[in-house]
Design a protein around this motif. Structure first.
Motif, PDB file in Angstrom:
ATOM      1  N   LEU A  59       0.836  -1.193   0.000  1.00 49.31           N
ATOM      2  CA  LEU A  59       0.000   0.000   0.000  1.00 49.31           C
ATOM      3  C   LEU A  59       0.874   1.248   0.000  1.00 49.31           C
ATOM      4  O   LEU A  59       1.687   1.444   0.899  1.00 49.31           O
ATOM      5  CB  LEU A  59      -0.908  -0.004   1.231  1.00 49.31           C
ATOM      6  N   ILE A  61       1.042   5.237   0.299  1.00 48.73           N
ATOM      7  CA  ILE A  61       0.234   6.320   0.861  1.00 48.73           C
ATOM      8  C   ILE A  61       1.052   7.609   0.912  1.00 48.73           C
ATOM      9  O   ILE A  61       2.188   7.613   1.391  1.00 48.73           O
ATOM     10  CB  ILE A  61      -0.245   5.986   2.282  1.00 48.73           C
ATOM     11  N   ASN A 109      -1.548   5.320  -8.390  1.00 48.04           N
ATOM     12  CA  ASN A 109      -1.247   4.156  -7.547  1.00 48.04           C
ATOM     13  C   ASN A 109      -0.960   4.535  -6.105  1.00 48.04           C
ATOM     14  O   ASN A 109      -0.691   3.670  -5.269  1.00 48.04           O
ATOM     15  CB  ASN A 109      -0.032   3.410  -8.104  1.00 48.04           C
ATOM     16  N   LEU A 111      -2.310   6.354  -2.694  1.00 52.00           N
ATOM     17  CA  LEU A 111      -3.478   6.833  -1.972  1.00 52.00           C
ATOM     18  C   LEU A 111      -3.098   8.093  -1.197  1.00 52.00           C
ATOM     19  O   LEU A 111      -2.205   8.059  -0.339  1.00 52.00           O
ATOM     20  CB  LEU A 111      -3.971   5.760  -0.999  1.00 52.00           C
ATOM     21  N   GLU A 112      -3.738   9.191  -1.502  1.00 55.51           N
ATOM     22  CA  GLU A 112      -3.441  10.437  -0.794  1.00 55.51           C
ATOM     23  C   GLU A 112      -4.348  10.570   0.421  1.00 55.51           C
ATOM     24  O   GLU A 112      -5.576  10.492   0.310  1.00 55.51           O
ATOM     25  CB  GLU A 112      -3.617  11.644  -1.707  1.00 55.51           C
ATOM     26  N   ILE A 130      -7.300   3.518   7.825  1.00 58.42           N
ATOM     27  CA  ILE A 130      -6.939   2.871   6.559  1.00 58.42           C
ATOM     28  C   ILE A 130      -6.010   1.693   6.815  1.00 58.42           C
ATOM     29  O   ILE A 130      -6.193   0.604   6.255  1.00 58.42           O
ATOM     30  CB  ILE A 130      -6.268   3.891   5.621  1.00 58.42           C
TER      31      ILE A 130
END
Length: 206
Positions: A59, A61, A109, A111-112, A130
């Motif tokens: 992930l 971020i 790609n 996630l902000e 999250i």
């Protein structure tokens, strides 16, 4: 160590402060971390890392920091937050607050997670929600500034029960000495400090 059992689907890489005011040549605070950034080759290494992780379940971020033009979010700020206000850095909608050009090709790609107004990326954001939803166990930190936002977020992640990894060649401090000091003497107190190549190896990606 538990870090050697890292699973890509349980790992999150936090990209902290990769914004133009820090990393672009015309950024308002570029000179604050320029020396360390050049020494660690932070942008080159981070881009390579992100590129290698695109096809994995890791992930990605980004936790940008930005403020309204009058900085009403900052009440009697001190230290670097006062400096940010005084010089007018990270104003929402400005070029300086935007993601650096080097990471834009991968933006879809990444996630902000907005809301960061200080040092700790967990404060005033839904970052922890999250991570819990994705059942993340390992939090990897990259970005700036090593002694401030990276350290503050890392300590918080550790206290919340995550295994913390700080990337020595994907972070940038105010000086080369500060960078080396934190990775040698501070981060090992609560985290593992490795470079991005070692991370990829532990994730069995490289």
């Amino acid at each position: 160590m538990l870090i050697n059992t890292m699973q890509p689907q349980r790992t999150a890489v936090l990209l902290i402060g990769f914004q133009n005011d820090y990393f672009a040549a015309d950024g308002i605070l570029y000179n604050v971390i320029e020396e360390s950034s050049r020494a660690t080759k932070v942008l080159e290494n981070t881009v390579e890392l992100v590129r290698c992780l695109l096809a994995t379940p890791v992930l990605l971020i980004a936790t940008p920091i930005f403020f309204t033009p009058n900085y009403q979010e900052l009440i009697e700020p001190v230290g670097i937050l006062k400096t940010i206000k005084d010089v007018g850095a990270f104003q929402v909608g400005s070029k300086g607050s935007q993601m650096i050009d080097e990471l834009l090709p991968f933006r879809s790609n990444i996630l902000e997670v907005p809301g960061k107004r200080g040092f700790n990326a967990f404060i005033n954001t839904n970052l922890e929600e999250i991570l819990q939803e994705k059942e993340i166990t390992h939090v990897v930190l990259a970005g700036a500034v090593t002694s401030i936002c990276i350290d503050s977020t890392g300590r918080s992640a550790h206290e919340k029960g995550y295994q913390v990894i700080v990337l020595s060649d994907c972070t940038s401090a105010r000086t080369v000495f500060e960078q080396e000091f934190y990775h040698t003497h501070v981060f090992p107190l609560y985290a593992d400090t490795i470079n991005h190549t070692e991370l990829l190896q532990r994730l069995t990606i490289a």
